[in-house]
Motif scaffolding. Structure first.
Motif, short mmCIF file in Angstrom:
data_model
loop_
_atom_site.label_atom_id
_atom_site.label_comp_id
_atom_site.label_asym_id
_atom_site.label_seq_id
_atom_site.Cartn_x
_atom_site.Cartn_y
_atom_site.Cartn_z
N ALA A 1 2.81 -7.91 3.03
CA ALA A 1 2.06 -8.90 2.24
C ALA A 1 2.91 -10.09 1.84
N SER A 2 4.24 -10.04 2.06
CA SER A 2 5.09 -11.14 1.62
C SER A 2 4.76 -12.44 2.34
N HIS A 3 4.27 -12.35 3.58
CA HIS A 3 3.89 -13.57 4.29
C HIS A 3 2.70 -14.25 3.63
N GLY B 1 -4.99 1.67 2.21
CA GLY B 1 -4.51 3.02 2.46
C GLY B 1 -3.94 3.23 3.84
N SER B 2 -4.29 2.37 4.81
CA SER B 2 -3.74 2.51 6.17
C SER B 2 -2.49 1.67 6.37
N GLY B 3 -2.04 1.01 5.29
CA GLY B 3 -0.85 0.18 5.40
C GLY B 3 -1.11 -1.24 5.84
N GLN B 4 -2.39 -1.64 5.95
CA GLN B 4 -2.73 -2.98 6.38
C GLN B 4 -2.86 -3.91 5.17
N VAL B 5 -2.61 -5.19 5.40
CA VAL B 5 -2.70 -6.20 4.34
C VAL B 5 -4.16 -6.55 4.07
N VAL B 6 -4.52 -6.58 2.80
CA VAL B 6 -5.85 -6.99 2.36
C VAL B 6 -5.71 -8.31 1.61
N LEU B 7 -6.53 -9.32 1.98
CA LEU B 7 -6.41 -10.66 1.41
C LEU B 7 -7.68 -11.05 0.65
N GLU B 8 -7.44 -11.78 -0.42
CA GLU B 8 -8.54 -12.35 -1.22
C GLU B 8 -8.14 -13.79 -1.56
N ASP B 9 -9.06 -14.74 -1.33
CA ASP B 9 -8.75 -16.14 -1.60
C ASP B 9 -8.36 -16.35 -3.07
N SER B 10 -7.40 -17.24 -3.26
CA SER B 10 -6.95 -17.56 -4.62
C SER B 10 -6.83 -19.07 -4.75
N MET C 1 7.29 -26.71 -5.49
CA MET C 1 5.98 -26.32 -4.99
C MET C 1 5.94 -24.87 -4.55
N SER C 2 7.08 -24.34 -4.14
CA SER C 2 7.12 -22.93 -3.76
C SER C 2 6.96 -22.02 -4.97
N GLU C 3 7.15 -22.54 -6.19
CA GLU C 3 7.03 -21.74 -7.40
C GLU C 3 5.69 -21.93 -8.09
N MET C 4 4.95 -22.99 -7.75
CA MET C 4 3.71 -23.29 -8.48
C MET C 4 2.46 -23.02 -7.64
N ASN C 5 2.62 -22.35 -6.49
CA ASN C 5 1.44 -22.07 -5.67
C ASN C 5 0.66 -20.88 -6.24
N SER C 6 -0.53 -20.65 -5.73
CA SER C 6 -1.41 -19.62 -6.29
C SER C 6 -1.43 -18.33 -5.48
N SER C 7 -0.52 -18.16 -4.51
CA SER C 7 -0.46 -16.93 -3.74
C SER C 7 0.31 -15.85 -4.50
N ILE C 8 -0.22 -14.62 -4.49
CA ILE C 8 0.44 -13.51 -5.18
C ILE C 8 0.31 -12.23 -4.34
N ILE C 9 1.17 -11.27 -4.66
CA ILE C 9 1.08 -9.93 -4.06
C ILE C 9 0.80 -8.93 -5.18
N ARG C 10 -0.21 -8.12 -4.99
CA ARG C 10 -0.49 -7.02 -5.91
C ARG C 10 -0.05 -5.72 -5.24
N SER C 11 0.79 -4.98 -5.90
CA SER C 11 1.23 -3.70 -5.35
C SER C 11 1.09 -2.63 -6.43
N TYR C 12 0.77 -1.42 -5.98
CA TYR C 12 0.57 -0.31 -6.91
C TYR C 12 1.68 0.71 -6.68
N ARG C 13 2.36 1.05 -7.76
CA ARG C 13 3.50 1.95 -7.70
C ARG C 13 3.05 3.40 -7.87
N ASP C 14 3.83 4.30 -7.27
CA ASP C 14 3.57 5.73 -7.47
C ASP C 14 4.06 6.22 -8.82
#
Length: 933
Positions: free
Chosen positions: A567-569, A622-631, A669-682
């Protein structure tokens, strides 16, 4: 109503022998009277450019520094960044051996603005700071650095504004037709067999005036192929461990290599200037740059503390003071042999149109239109090879290291022959490809499969950046006839900027790989073998060298997008748009105080900014694939920026200056963009939260500063001056890393498809807050030796010293060091020029600082960089100036850069034994000739 006043600038130009047409445009009788009062001393060449720079500084309303070219294509240095870095209070950071990023009074390039002919410029990186090696010095007529702004400047920056200028054809008093050529050679030689260690640069320039000097054109065509070589020691880091109650650290791993770079840059500069009558003047200027940088990198990644080998206790040597293991041997170690390639391909264009019209004898109106844009495509290839696929296959080696003195890295010992094509084969020798999608593609996710997570045989990073600015300015100036204010001016401007980045990466796997039929590594085919690259500088001897680019192009690898499972990309893909509306009013002061002339300006600038950011909210299912939602998020802010510049002429040589301004620097601009990663920890983090959010913060606002300057200047000679000054900035609203909590009630965990019971997330982002103070002093002198004795005519000295202090805290009250700040910055140039012969040697020195370098995925990382002292020299001969009429117009030069082979060194933490980067660039020699027809 006549508002003409003979200016001190006119007197200085007469004294220097630099102005003909400008004087003619003034009151002719007043100029004749002034000429009788001064001694006319005509200087040319480098000395003329020094005089012009002095006069720019002397007669500016603001606190400025300046460099000027004696002719187009003849700035004092081969690089415009190197010329700028010699100015008082300025310095530069090298990137791949070239001066690239310019620091002004301790502030990095992201805290300042760069303009071309007064118009803000785009950048080829993912932030605002301009990389100056994009711009050829050959097309510039000069550079002015505004340390204190005025309200009518069309760019904002706490550090200041760096304005590059192209030539104005009607400012020239004759036709110019000139050809420049330069041959460049590195003394290190070719470090890679398929590289260049020599290059050529060429410039053709044409300047002319027509119809009684009512119209003029300037055209410059430049081309350059500039090679650069580097021997680099680089480390992964230094892990710490405890034994018998004592702390130790060891080399975790190293990634040294040899790099060969060729920078190819073609540019076209065109200027059309028209002054059809006394009331109207127009200028159209255009600049196109095609910039390509190709890097060849070969080296060996050597795991040590983080590798497979077992440490031999008898081989260990320890620095008792720090507990750092300075030498050791590991047995059973496997390495990764790298044949990498990187290309940067950018096209930049800038257009501007300016028209001024004298509406009445006292009122002038101005319109300015501009466009600046760039597209930068980066393609970075990593190709791996070794003795066997995966962690424990293939021949192992016994590898030792011993750290050198002087922060130069380590020397290794080894037993295997890394130049043996039958031993070292293409493919991934260590298990770095732990991608679910990669495993599934090759059907290797079967339980107990021996090649699970061993299928990354290389990697390609391929980000694309685009930046565009469109601007319009309307302004008016009205002259007044009184004893206090010479004129007032006001204006409106509108600017649109849009910057975007698309991040992508690709796993490489040998196309013929299949399980269980073909799991071996690939012997390099004969047609791609290039011999060897020598790594003696780290003790590893020769290694195989092959054309990895051609193998990719010819289909030897299959590619799989990393963005499918990483998801980092998505977090590094974004678009930021800004609409900036500004208005200013400014009074230009011209009065007397106690019979002393007082000049300057007082102004107010209002700036409103509207921000629109687009990106994505990314997660992993759950399959390890990236899920995207517009922001998408919007934000706006506004600032009122007062400024005051005063210069008091004590007499015709001495001057006191005072400057005050409130300034802003917009967020990266690399710090003020609206892209984020949500990750859930075990397991929960330290705050008890299972959710974690990383990414940009569209609500960031500009950093702010109130700045004060006080300077004494003494222009004791037409070719000399000295100045001392102090500056202070009160910094507010700075930007720092922070952790906050965010409510994700109702958000589904993409791994389970369920809404978690604990919806609270820890968000890691940049926030405004904190601040502090920065203060310092500057001293500068230009001294012609003819003041000592007439026999020393032509000798001169230019020197400066800057000392900077800071007291800055983050929003948590912790001490923070500003990136780019060196506490001490010095420069020195000693020159001689007379009767056609030229010689000069220059030094620029800076103390330790924190600087930005590129890390994984071309993300900038801040590291500790050691100070450096760089010496350059140039010798030249102008046959025409020497009186050789048969060779009139011909001049030759020989330059040597980085004479003392000063390296670039960064550290990993506070321990000076733990070198992160040691880069040796060697010396560069340049032989040039120019001919003016």
């Amino acid at each position: 109503m006549s508002t003409f006043k003979p200016s001190m600038l006119t007197l200085a130009l007469v004294t220097a022998g630099l102005s003909n047409h400008a004087i003619a445009a003034q009151n002719e009788e007043s100029v004749k009277n002034d000429q009788k009062k001064v001694e006319v001393v005509e200087v040319r060449g480098f000395r003329a450019s020094v005089v012009k720079s002095i006069n720019t500084k002397r007669f500016s309303s603001e606190v400025v520094e300046s460099i000027s070219a004696e002719d187009i294509g003849k700035l004092p240095d081969s690089s415009i960044a190197e010329s700028i870095a010699r100015l008082p209070g300025l310095t530069s950071q090298r990137l791949d051996g070239r001066s690239n990023k310019v620091t002004v009074r301790g502030f990095s390039e992201n805290e300042g603005a760069t303009t071309l002919n007064g118009r803000e410029q785009v950048s080829i990186n993912d932030n605002r700071g301009v990389e100056f090696d994009l711009y050829p010095s050959e097309i510039m007529s000069g550079v002015t650095v505004y340390k204190t702004p005025s309200a009518n400047l069309e760019a904002e920056g706490i550090a200041g504004v760096i304005d590059m200028q192209t030539v104005r054809p009607l400012s020239m008093d004759e036709r110019v037709l000139q050809v420049n050529a330069l041959y460049e050679k590195s003394d290190i030689g070719k470090l890679n067999p398929d590289a260049d260690d020599a290059g050529l640069r060429g410039t053709f320039s044409y300047i002319d005036q027509f119809a009684d000097d009512k119209y003029g054109v300037a055209l410059a065509l430049t081309t350059s192929s500039s090679p650069n070589q580097e021997k680099r020691w680089n480390t992964w880091g230094y892990p710490e461990f405890e034994e018998n109650g004592k702390q130790y650290s060891i080399l975790g791993g190293a990634k040294p290599f040899v790099r060969s770079t060729t920078l190819e840059r073609d540019s076209v500069m065109f200027v059309f200037e028209a002054a059809p009558n006394d009331k109207l003047s127009m200028v159209f200027d255009a600049l196109y740059i095609d910039f390509t940088e190709d890097k060849i990198l070969r080296g060996i990644e050597i795991p040590f503390g983080w590798g497979q080998g077992l440490l031999n206790p008898q081989s260990v040597s320890v620095d008792e003071t720090s507990g750092f293991i300075t030498s050791a041997i590991t047995e059973g170690q496997r390495v990764v042999v790298r044949n990498d390639y990187e290309s940067k391909d950018a096209q930049m264009q800038a257009f501007g149109f300016n028209a001024t019209y004298e509406l009445t004898d006292a009122t002038t109106i101005e319109v300015d239109l501009s466009h600046s844009s760039v597209e930068n495509k980066i393609w970075s290839l990593e190709s791996y090879s070794g003795t066997g696929r995966g962690d424990l296959r293939g021949a192992a080696d016994n590898i030792g290291y011993t750290f050198n003195d002087g922060n130069t890295g380590a020397q290794f010992t080894h037993e295997l022959d890394y130049s043996d094509y039958d031993l070292i084969k293409v493919g991934g020798p260590l298990s770095w490809g732990s991608s679910t999608a990669l495993n599934e593609k090759y059907g290797t996710n079967v339980e107990g499969h021996p090649f699970q997570n061993t299928l990354q045989d290389g990697f390609i990073n391929a980000p694309v950046l685009e930046d565009e600015i469109n601007a319009l300015k309307l302004a008016a100036k009205h002259a007044l006839d009184n004893d206090y204010i010479s004129s007032v001016e006001a204006g409106l401007s509108y600017k649109e900027r849009e910057k975007s980045k698309v991040s992508e990466g690709y796993f490489m796997t040998l196309k013929d790989f299949s399980y269980p039929d073909n799991t071996d590594l690939l012997t390099v085919p004969d047609q791609y073998r290039l011999g060897t690259a020598n790594l003696d500088f780290i003790g590893m001897g020769d290694m195989i060298a092959y054309d990895s680019r051609a193998m990719v192009a010819d289909g030897y690898f299959s590619l799989l997008a990393e963005s499918l499972t990483d998801a980092s990309h998505a977090a590094r893909t974004w678009s930021v748009s800004e609409e900036v509306t500004a208005a200013f009013v400014q009074a230009n002061i011209d009065m007397e105080v106690a019979d002393m002339p007082l000049k300057g300006n007082a102004g107010l600038r209002y700036v409103k900014t509207e921000v629109d950011t687009k990106g994505a909210k990314a997660g992993i299912d759950g399959s390890g694939q990236v899920v995207l939602e517009d922001s998408r998020e919007n934000h706006d802010y506004s600032h009122v920026l007062p400024s005051l510049n005063l210069s008091l002429s004590i007499d015709d040589k001495q001057m006191l200056r005072f400057g005050y301004a409130k300034t802003i620097s917009r967020p990266k601009m690399s710090e003020m963009n609206s892209s984020i990663i949500r990750s859930y920890r075990d397991v929960p983090d330290d705050s008890g939260n299972f959710w974690e959010i990383t990414g940009g913060n569209p609500q960031l606002e500009p950093k702010e500063a109130d700045g004060f300057d006080l300077t004494y200047e003494n222009y004791y000679h037409s070719e000399g001056y000295f100045s001392v000054g102090a500056f202070y900035k009160d910094l507010k609203n700075w930007i720092f890393d922070s952790n906050t909590e965010e409510d994700l009630t109702g958000v589904i965990n993409p791994k389970t498809g369920l809404v978690p019971a604990n919806p609270t997330a820890t968000r890691k982002l940049k926030v405004n807050g904190g601040g502090g103070n920065l203060w310092g002093y500057e001293a500068a002198v230009t001294f012609p030796f003819t003041l000592i004795h007439s026999s020393l005519e032509g000798f001169g000295l230019i020197a400066s010293h800057t000392r900077i202090h800071q007291d800055v805290e983050d929003h948590n009250g912790e001490e923070y060091k500003l990136p780019g700040l060196s506490e001490k910055v010095q420069s020195l140039t000693f020159f001689y020029e007379n009767n056609g012969f030229q010689f000069r040697t220059s030094m620029r020195k800076r103390s330790d600082f924190k600087g930005d370098v590129y890390g994984t995925g071309f993300k900038t990382e801040q590291v500790d960089i050691l100070g450096e002292t760089i010496w350059d020299a140039q010798i030249g001969y102008d046959f025409g100036e020497a009186g050789i009429k048969s060779l009139e117009g011909l001049a030759v030069t020989l330059q040597a850069q980085n004479i003392t082979e000063e390296p670039f060194t960064s550290l990993s933490g506070d321990n000076h034994l733990q070198v992160r980067d040691y880069q040796d660039y060697g010396r560069v020699f340049l032989l040039g000739a120019s001919y003016k027809f």
